[in-house]
Design a protein around this motif. Structure first.
Motif, PDB file in Angstrom:
ATOM      1  N   ALA A   3       0.842  -1.193   0.000  1.00 56.96           N
ATOM      2  CA  ALA A   3       0.000   0.000   0.000  1.00 56.96           C
ATOM      3  C   ALA A   3       0.876   1.241   0.000  1.00 56.96           C
ATOM      4  O   ALA A   3       1.128   1.837   1.033  1.00 56.96           O
ATOM      5  N   LEU A   4       1.366   1.625  -1.176  1.00 58.82           N
ATOM      6  CA  LEU A   4       2.256   2.777  -1.253  1.00 58.82           C
ATOM      7  C   LEU A   4       1.453   4.035  -1.539  1.00 58.82           C
ATOM      8  O   LEU A   4       0.564   4.024  -2.387  1.00 58.82           O
ATOM      9  N   ASP A   5       1.799   5.107  -0.874  1.00 57.27           N
ATOM     10  CA  ASP A   5       1.162   6.366  -1.215  1.00 57.27           C
ATOM     11  C   ASP A   5       1.810   6.880  -2.508  1.00 57.27           C
ATOM     12  O   ASP A   5       2.829   6.345  -2.946  1.00 57.27           O
ATOM     13  N   PRO A   6       1.213   7.903  -3.131  1.00 53.49           N
ATOM     14  CA  PRO A   6       1.679   8.316  -4.457  1.00 53.49           C
ATOM     15  C   PRO A   6       3.178   8.595  -4.518  1.00 53.49           C
ATOM     16  O   PRO A   6       3.859   8.141  -5.434  1.00 53.49           O
ATOM     17  N   ARG A  57      -0.529   4.369 -12.090  1.00 53.99           N
ATOM     18  CA  ARG A  57      -0.714   3.674 -10.828  1.00 53.99           C
ATOM     19  C   ARG A  57      -1.717   2.556 -10.976  1.00 53.99           C
ATOM     20  O   ARG A  57      -1.600   1.494 -10.396  1.00 53.99           O
ATOM     21  N   LYS A  58      -2.745   2.810 -11.756  1.00 54.96           N
ATOM     22  CA  LYS A  58      -3.784   1.804 -11.918  1.00 54.96           C
ATOM     23  C   LYS A  58      -4.398   2.029 -13.294  1.00 54.96           C
ATOM     24  O   LYS A  58      -4.550   3.156 -13.722  1.00 54.96           O
ATOM     25  N   LEU A 100      -5.662   5.758 -13.154  1.00 55.50           N
ATOM     26  CA  LEU A 100      -5.202   6.637 -12.092  1.00 55.50           C
ATOM     27  C   LEU A 100      -3.703   6.772 -12.316  1.00 55.50           C
ATOM     28  O   LEU A 100      -2.982   5.776 -12.318  1.00 55.50           O
TER      29      LEU A 100
ATOM     30  N   LEU B  47      -0.528  17.414  -5.635  1.00 52.60           N
ATOM     31  CA  LEU B  47       0.153  16.893  -4.450  1.00 52.60           C
ATOM     32  C   LEU B  47       1.161  17.898  -3.903  1.00 52.60           C
ATOM     33  O   LEU B  47       1.404  17.944  -2.705  1.00 52.60           O
ATOM     34  N   GLY B 165     -11.992   0.491  -7.883  1.00 48.85           N
ATOM     35  CA  GLY B 165     -10.798   0.191  -8.666  1.00 48.85           C
ATOM     36  C   GLY B 165      -9.569   1.014  -8.315  1.00 48.85           C
ATOM     37  O   GLY B 165      -8.633   1.074  -9.095  1.00 48.85           O
ATOM     38  N   LEU B 166      -9.548   1.629  -7.141  1.00 45.03           N
ATOM     39  CA  LEU B 166      -8.385   2.428  -6.756  1.00 45.03           C
ATOM     40  C   LEU B 166      -7.426   1.583  -5.916  1.00 45.03           C
ATOM     41  O   LEU B 166      -7.838   0.633  -5.263  1.00 45.03           O
ATOM     42  N   ASP B 168      -4.744   0.332  -2.970  1.00 43.83           N
ATOM     43  CA  ASP B 168      -4.731   0.414  -1.502  1.00 43.83           C
ATOM     44  C   ASP B 168      -3.686   1.431  -1.055  1.00 43.83           C
ATOM     45  O   ASP B 168      -2.549   1.385  -1.511  1.00 43.83           O
ATOM     46  N   TYR B 169      -4.074   2.314  -0.195  1.00 48.14           N
ATOM     47  CA  TYR B 169      -3.120   3.221   0.438  1.00 48.14           C
ATOM     48  C   TYR B 169      -3.108   2.897   1.933  1.00 48.14           C
ATOM     49  O   TYR B 169      -4.059   2.345   2.464  1.00 48.14           O
ATOM     50  N   GLN B 170      -2.029   3.287   2.561  1.00 44.99           N
ATOM     51  CA  GLN B 170      -1.938   3.099   4.005  1.00 44.99           C
ATOM     52  C   GLN B 170      -2.963   4.023   4.680  1.00 44.99           C
ATOM     53  O   GLN B 170      -2.889   5.230   4.518  1.00 44.99           O
ATOM     54  N   VAL B 176      -2.452  11.143   3.627  1.00 50.64           N
ATOM     55  CA  VAL B 176      -2.740  10.033   2.699  1.00 50.64           C
ATOM     56  C   VAL B 176      -4.253   9.834   2.583  1.00 50.64           C
ATOM     57  O   VAL B 176      -4.777   9.614   1.496  1.00 50.64           O
TER      58      VAL B 176
END
Lengths: 599, 201
Positions: A3-6, A57-58, A100, B47, B165-166, B168-170, B176
């Motif tokens: 689960a990596l952030d951007p 990313r996706k 994404l 960002l 469909g996104l 996984d983020y922490q 985040v």
């Protein structure tokens, strides 16, 4: 993927992973996130170029030129740099699956290009990436468990519509749900795909109010959820469909598409087949052999047995052949009378893995006898194109340009071989009796009829068995490592099985060409005992696998593929398997010699 | 004619996705311990403009042990951080003229209001878009198309992202989670086909 952030994701993606921290931190301050649904056109040739470098990313992005797919990009891949480097939109970029992506603007990209390793990442591959030939199509890393069940590819439940729906209803649901097919309820369920809208609705001048029943495919081809991925490939290729409903306990759990399979393996048969079908012209042929070799290597690494792999290679070669003949027709005009392009030898038996010498011929209808030069010209072009694709010209000369004759002439040759079993005749017959029609419409049953008479031709069969038994495994006592013993896997292992299997298949009147199928036919007919047959089949498979592994190893270090294995190069376990194998083949040959009174 | 009911195109306003990490769910007793914000301009998440800070707790507002575990924060981290009033002024400065984008307004808004009140700052009632509302909108749209369809959708952020469909983020990091909310917003905006800001509220 964890689960990596951007930011962490971009940092872990090449070439960003090698940037010095201060450069990366600068880029991080300009990072943006975009989302585009499937179908979005990101860039169009000749219009505005892209102004950012994108990291996926996706989702999936397809790069095309002239409608031909050049690259399919997915998670962790980078695009936009051709726009940024050339300042022009040279490719069409379309979102194939909801995208994404993270991106940095053009001026930041230029700043990063001051870092040599970062710049090298983009500039070295540029020419190749722009070139649409197979030779330069990208090698994408292979990650697949081919034995995985297709159920693992199902990402969502199937979407259903009622039988009474209209075309418009279905189109709305598909857009809403972002799927490329819907299932239609009914006693027997049906399927409608986005292609149907094009070919059955728009092309037929129908409208949105049309009942869905007019365009639905019912019943459809489905697969069991436990079917391995590689078998689903076969189904997809055989049925020439793009969607496969997946069934578990009689319930449809979802629909997988050729894109799902394509993503599952970029080098898989489906991907290579699509490339072949889209080949723009003969200038794109170089590199075909390499592409097939890569695919074979991947499939073998994925745990697939060589017999199945050979089946895929045959399908690809056949598709390539059709393409090549299509170009020849365009140049020479349609044929004056029907003909058949036949593959001989290992291609006829569908037993090629790495491409070998050409073995082919043309049979044309007797009505075409006066325009023989058309078929010679056709053969000439096709042989040349095949050579360009990586099938060497056959030194023995079994090529269509030299073997191009009318059906009656061919029938006489076939009859001649069977009537007069001279050594040379039997040798030629061996190659031609493996014939398989690859393209063309001419009915070849007159040739098959000659072969159907073989079970009653004792003298011919004996001659053929005699010739087959000239290829024998070496005496086992000689197989010692210390003596530096070498084994020719083809002449001393594989050929003995192929040759004798051909005799046995023909002896029981089987129409099969494939060695394993011939062995099974002979076993069903009682000519071979079940145990002996099982041993020979296992041995044959083992030898094919061993040879393929060795050949790929040779190719990977730039050496020509060889059939010769040195016993000191194989492990102790392999050596003992090898000996069992050769023993089984020898013992089968002894039985055949006895049965046919060949000494 | 006076256009009483006009609404701007959806991508004209600036949306500030915001997530709070709090010491618990009780607005009266639990502190705000972290704030993450990221803007969506012209439909693109920036960002580089993200804002992310821990908040020094008011004396006497203790952090519950379970939320320490969830957020992996230690009281020591917090003591060096700016106080709530300073943080909220930063938040308000960004929200000026923009739209506040949250996942589940029922939690974030009361905490923000309460925080403002305690800090003596006015709560300027920004326009709010809530991704939870959008999930419900998307689901009812699907039900309209296929009445026998699925059950109630999950309102949980991670779960909703997965369904849409996104990646996984922490979870449980304020910034985040704010980014995660902004991305989910872009997807759901497309799913419900919203063309104006009003379609999103």
């Amino acid at each position: 993927m964890a689960a990596l952030d951007p930011l962490a994701f971009v940092r872990s993606t090449p070439p960003f992973d090698a940037l010095p921290p201060e450069l990366f931190d600068g880029a991080a301050r300009t990072l943006e996130v975009i989302y585009h649904p499937a179908g979005t056109k990101l860039v169009t040739v000749g219009e505005e170029p892209l102004r950012h470098l994108y990291v996926i990313r996706k989702g999936v992005v397809r790069l095309e030129r002239g409608g031909q797919t050049i690259q399919v990009l997915e998670e962790g891949e980078v695009f936009g740099y051709t726009s940024l480097l050339t300042g022009k939109a040279t490719l069409d970029g379309v979102v194939d699956e909801d995208l994404l992506a993270y991106r940095i603007p053009a001026d930041e990209f230029q700043r990063l290009m001051t870092d040599a390793p970062f710049a090298a990442h983009f500039t070295t591959g540029l020419a190749n990436r722009l070139e649409a030939s197979l030779e330069n199509s990208p090698v994408v890393t292979f990650r697949v468990d081919l034995a995985a069940a297709v159920a693992s590819l199902v990402r969502r439940p199937a979407v259903w519509v009622d039988a009474e729906s209209t075309v418009g209803d279905a189109a709305r649901v598909m857009t809403e749900e972002r799927v490329s097919s819907v299932l239609v309820r009914g006693e027997t369920p049906g399927i409608v795909t986005d292609r149907d809208f094009r070919s059955k609705v728009l092309a037929q001048g129908l409208g949105a109010k049309e009942p869905l029943a007019r365009i639905v495919t019912r019943p459809f081809r489905g697969v069991e959820s436990s079917m391995p991925v590689h078998e689903a490939w076969t189904v997809l290729l055989d049925a020439n469909v793009h969607h496969l409903p997946v069934i578990r306990d009689g319930e449809i759990i979802g629909v997988i598409t050729d894109t799902d399979l394509l993503k599952h393996t970029s080098q898989g048969p489906v991907a290579v087949l699509r490339l072949v079908e889209k080949l723009p012209g003969r200038q794109s042929l170089p590199g075909y052999a390499r592409k097939v070799t890569e695919m074979v290597a991947s499939l073998l690494a994925g745990g697939l047995n060589p017999v199945v792999i050979a089946g895929f290679v045959a399908q690809l070669n056949d598709a390539l052949m059709k393409r090549i003949l299509h170009w020849a027709h365009e140049e020479l005009g349609e044929p004056p009378a029907p003909y058949a392009w036949i593959a001989l030898g290992s291609e006829g038996r569908q037993e090629q893995t790495l491409l070998t010498d050409q073995d082919n011929a043309i049979v044309f209808a007797d009505e075409g006898a006066s325009s023989g030069e058309y078929y010679t010209a056709l053969a000439d072009r096709a042989n040349t194109d095949l050579a360009a694709a990586g099938f060497p010209r056959c030194p023995g000369g079994y090529m269509a340009r030299n073997h191009c004759a009318t059906l009656t002439e061919w029938r006489e040759r076939f009859t001649g071989w069977v009537d007069d079993p001279s050594a040379q005749g039997v040798l030629e017959a061996a190659i031609f009796f493996d014939f398989r029609r690859v393209a063309g419409t001419l009915d070849l049953s007159p040739l098959q009829e000659v072969m159907d008479g073989i079970p009653r031709r004792e003298a011919f069969l004996r001659g053929m068995v005699k010739q087959a038994l000239e290829f024998r495994p070496p005496p086992l006592l000689g197989l010692r490592i210390r003596g530096g013993a070498e084994l020719d896997l083809k002449r001393q292992g594989i050929a003995p099985v192929v040759f004798l299997a051909r005799c046995y298949g023909l002896a029981v009147g089987s129409h099969a060409r494939n060695t394993l199928e011939r062995l099974r036919a002979a076993t069903r007919a009682g000519l071979m005992g079940t145990d002996a047959s099982a041993n020979v089949i296992d041995s044959y498979r083992y030898l094919l696998g061993l040879r393929l592994r060795m050949q790929l190893k040779a190719v990977s270090v730039g050496k020509p593929p060889t059939n010769v294995v040195s016993l000191s190069d194989v492990s102790a376990i392999e050596r003992s398997r090898l000996k069992d194998t050769l023993r089984a083949i020898s013992s089968w040959q002894d039985k055949a010699a006895y049965r046919y009174q060949v000494v | 004619m006076l256009r009483l009911f006009s609404s701007p195109r959806w991508d004209l306003p600036v949306y500030w996705a915001l997530d709070l990490e709090t010491g618990g769910l009780d607005v009266r007793h639990d502190p705000i311990i972290a704030v993450g914000m990221v803007p969506v301009r012209n439909g693109v998440i920036q960002l580089g403009e993200s804002f992310d800070t821990l908040v020094r707790p008011d004396p006497g507002r203790a952090i519950r042990p379970e939320s320490v575990r969830a957020h992996q924060l230690l009281a020591g981290d917090l003591r060096k951080s700016p106080p709530l009033a300073a943080v909220l002024q930063e938040v308000d400065r960004r929200l000026e003229g923009g739209v506040l984008l949250v996942h589940n307004r029922g939690i974030d808004i009361p905490f923000l209001k309460g925080g403002h009140a305690r800090s003596g700052l006015p709560w300027k009632k920004p326009r709010v878009v809530d991704t939870v509302d959008l999930i419900v909108k998307a689901a009812s749209r699907r039900r309209f198309l296929r009445p026998e369809g699925e059950t109630m959708p999950s309102l949980n952020l991670s779960e909703a992202r997965r369904v849409n469909g996104l990646p996984d983020y922490q979870a449980h990091d304020a910034l985040v989670d704010a980014i995660a909310t902004a991305e989910l917003f872009l997807v759901l905006r497309h799913v419900i086909g919203a063309k104006t800001l009003r379609d999103l509220r």
